[in-house]
Structures are given as structure tokens and as C-alpha cells.
Write an enzyme that holds these catalytic residues in place. Structure first.
Site, PDB file in Angstrom:
ATOM      1  N   ASP A  10       0.835  -1.198   0.000  1.00 26.35           N
ATOM      2  CA  ASP A  10       0.000   0.000   0.000  1.00 26.35           C
ATOM      3  C   ASP A  10       0.874   1.254   0.000  1.00 26.35           C
ATOM      4  O   ASP A  10       2.044   1.222   0.399  1.00 26.35           O
ATOM      5  CB  ASP A  10      -0.907   0.017   1.234  1.00 26.35           C
ATOM      6  CG  ASP A  10      -1.908  -1.121   1.240  1.00 26.35           C
ATOM      7  OD1 ASP A  10      -2.227  -1.632   0.153  1.00 26.35           O
ATOM      8  OD2 ASP A  10      -2.363  -1.499   2.338  1.00 26.35           O
ATOM      9  N   LYS A  11       0.291   2.353  -0.415  1.00 29.81           N
ATOM     10  CA  LYS A  11       1.020   3.615  -0.553  1.00 29.81           C
ATOM     11  C   LYS A  11       1.855   3.958   0.683  1.00 29.81           C
ATOM     12  O   LYS A  11       3.028   4.333   0.566  1.00 29.81           O
ATOM     13  CB  LYS A  11       0.019   4.744  -0.836  1.00 29.81           C
ATOM     14  CG  LYS A  11       0.635   6.131  -0.843  1.00 29.81           C
ATOM     15  CD  LYS A  11      -0.434   7.201  -0.983  1.00 29.81           C
ATOM     16  CE  LYS A  11       0.157   8.591  -0.850  1.00 29.81           C
ATOM     17  NZ  LYS A  11      -0.890   9.649  -0.906  1.00 29.81           N
TER      18      LYS A  11
END
Length: 326
Positions: free
Chosen positions: A143-144
């Protein structure tokens, strides 16, 4: 100038049981999420897709789950994926693969709002040959705002080998997660995950047997206990979207700083000014991919890599320790 096309060696998968009953084009979209459905349908119609060694030409054909899926993709240069000089850390590199130590805030693939500032853009700048590989060689995602290790294939052969390992759950992936409240023991969470029915950007545990939910298994053990928090070492058996975040939130131990799955302003009592400042500045999930192990695609040897916690994570833990000592 037209985009060049290049036929790649076949990519092999085992259709997951969670995809049973889905159309073949939807199944391909699961394995190639960055490509359009129309392009995937063209692969099927052009006899580039096999189920159990039988060529399938109908995109709407349903799968049973467990089939051998072979795809011979015709991959185009991704004209919309621009090569941009993006900062990222290469933790290890050889002729077959890269191990990237991803920083917080770095998006993996181009998407609305992030077309030229992703890991893909940076990879294409440093390694133009990756333009011909599925997902620019990226085998799995973070995830970011999750930090840590991920693998990128540099050749079609390596990509095929690594994807196969991932599908057979042979990657060793461990994470460090700082969660709210104190746990007494480690455990395994075996609960299916699917898209949240009301909030589309969220995932959730779905235990009603719906086909949209996919099996998800997370193992965790206690690394260190604090008065109001627990540091966990988490091992993934499957790799669903937001899996660790969803599972830990489901058992009421959400990850500190998680903007989607944690209760806002969930703070311990008696926070002094310095601890409160550190806590407030940590505005991402406290989740780090600390260890990655796999079989090297050329040598056949088991290899593993470790990445220490990033500075903001260690500063948060130090602040918690100081708070507990007071």
C-alpha cells in the site's frame, strides 16, 4: 509512432478457488489489474489463453477454480506510463530481479491522481526494458503508506517464476505492525476478505460465503508489549488487498495511524506534549514489510532479505517507551 508489441513466454497460474464461478475475463483482470478488460478479452479471442491446456476463446466462460491457467500475453509499451526520475531505494539487485525497499508515500502503479510519481514511473526511468513486462516487472504490491521490501522481476522468465511462487504461497513475507491495545498471545486469522459493500475504497471481512470474498490467512505473534500498544510480527499466507490492516482491525487491534481502518484520535491517556507531537505527526499506518524470502529464479537457491524499521516508525516506538516509563 505506434506502440510496439512483443509476445512474451506463457505465464502460468492456478485459478484460486475464491474465483470459482467468475467469467474468464474477470479472472484475467484479477491477475492483470493494470490492463483493460477489452485488452484481456482480445487475448482470449486471439487464442492466447488456456485452461487445463485447452484453448478458450469465450471471455464469458466460467471457471471452476483450481484449473491450470496459461496466458501468452501480447504486451504493448505502456504509452501512458511515463519514465520519470523517481527516488526509490534498491535494496538488492542482480540480472534477474530487484528488491526495492519502498518508502512511505510511494504509490506502486499509476492511477488517478498518481500518473507520474509512482514506483512504476521510476522503474521505467532506471530500467527501460521493464516496459515489456506485466506490471513493469512488479510481482506483488505494498500500500502507498506501507514501507519495506517488494520484489521486481527484470526478465519475463524471472517474472513467470516469481509469479508462480507467489501463487503457490511460497514467498516468505513478514511485516512489523504496531497496533492499538495489548494482546496476550499470537494467533492466526483465517477470514475471507472482499470489497466493502458501501465504502468502495475499503475492504472488509465477509463471512457469508459470497463469491466476491477471497480466502485470507494472516499469522501474527507478539514482538513487544507496551501499556497501550503491541508490536506484532505478522506473516502473510495469502496476499489480499489491505489484508493485514483489515484482519487486525476486525479483531479490534487496528494498526496505529491507519487512516481507513483505525478509529481516529484513539490515544492513550496521560500523553505529554512531546509524545502527543510524535503521535500526531505519524499520519500513516505503522506497517513495515521487514522480511522477504523466495527461491531465486535462476540459481534455485532460497534467498532472503531484511529491512530495518524506517526512522518515523522507530521514533514512534521510542516515544511510546518513554511514555510508558513515565
Amino acid at each position: 509512432m505506434k506502440d510496439e508489441q512483443e509476445e512474451q513466454p506463457g505465464l502460468d497460474f492456478v485459478v484460486e478457488q475464491a474465483l470459482a464461478g467468475e467469467r474468464l475475463d474477470h479472472v484475467l483482470l484479477h491477475y492483470f489489474p493494470e490492463l483493460s478488460r477489452s485488452r484481456l478479452q482480445s487475448w482470449i479471442k486471439n487464442q492466447q489463453v488456456k485452461l487445463n491446456e485447452q484453448v478458450i476463446v469465450k471471455p464469458k466462460q466460467k471457471v471452476l477454480g483450481g484449473e491450470q491457467l496459461e496466458v501468452v500475453p501480447t504486451l504493448q509499451d505502456q504509452g501512458e506510463w511515463k519514465a520519470v526520475d523517481i527516488d526509490f531505494e534498491v535494496h538488492y539487485e542482480d540480472d534477474d530481479l530487484l528488491i526495492v525497499n519502498k518508502r512511505a508515500g510511494l504509490v506502486i502503479h499509476p492511477a488517478p491522481g498518481h500518473y507520474q510519481d509512482t514506483l512504476v514511473n521510476g522503474l521505467l526511468f532506471r530500467y527501460p526494458q521493464l516496459r515489456k513486462l506485466p506490471r513493469a516487472g512488479i510481482v506483488h504490491r505494498l500500500d502507498k503508506d506501507t514501507t519495506g521490501l517488494l520484489v521486481v522481476a527484470k526478465t519475463a522468465e524471472a517474472h513467470n517464476h516469481l509469479v508462480d511462487q507467489l501463487q503457490r504461497r511460497e514467498f516468505d513475507r513478514e511485516y512489523m505492525a504496531l497496533v492499538h491495545h495489548t494482546l496476550v498471545a499470537g494467533d492466526t486469522i483465517d477470514l475471507p476478505i472482499g470489497r466493502h459493500p458501501q465504502i468502495r475504497k475499503k475492504m472488509t471481512v465477509i463471512a457469508d460465503g459470497r463469491s466476491s470474498a477471497k480466502q485470507a490467512i494472516t499469522h501474527y505473534r507478539i514482538e513487544q508489549k507496551f501499556n497501550h500498544f503491541t508490536l506484532l510480527r505478522v506473516k502473510l499466507e495469502t496476499g489480499r488487498t489491505h489484508q493485514i490492516r483489515v484482519h487486525l482491525s476486525h479483531i479490534n487491534h487496528s494498526i496505529v495511524g491507519d487512516p481507513l481502518y483505525s478509529i481516529r484520535n484513539l490515544k492513550p491517556r496521560g500523553m505529554d506534549e512531546s509524545f502527543s507531537a510524535v503521535f500526531e505527526l505519524f499520519r500513516r499506518q505503522a506497517l513495515h514489510a521487514v522480511s522477504l524470502g523466495l527461491v531465486h529464479p535462476s540459481s534455485g537457491k532460497k534467498m532472503s532479505w531484511q529491512a530495518p524499521l524506517p526512522d518515523d516508525f522507530t521514533q514512534l516506538i521510542d516515544a511510546i517507551k518513554q511514555h510508558d516509563a513515565k
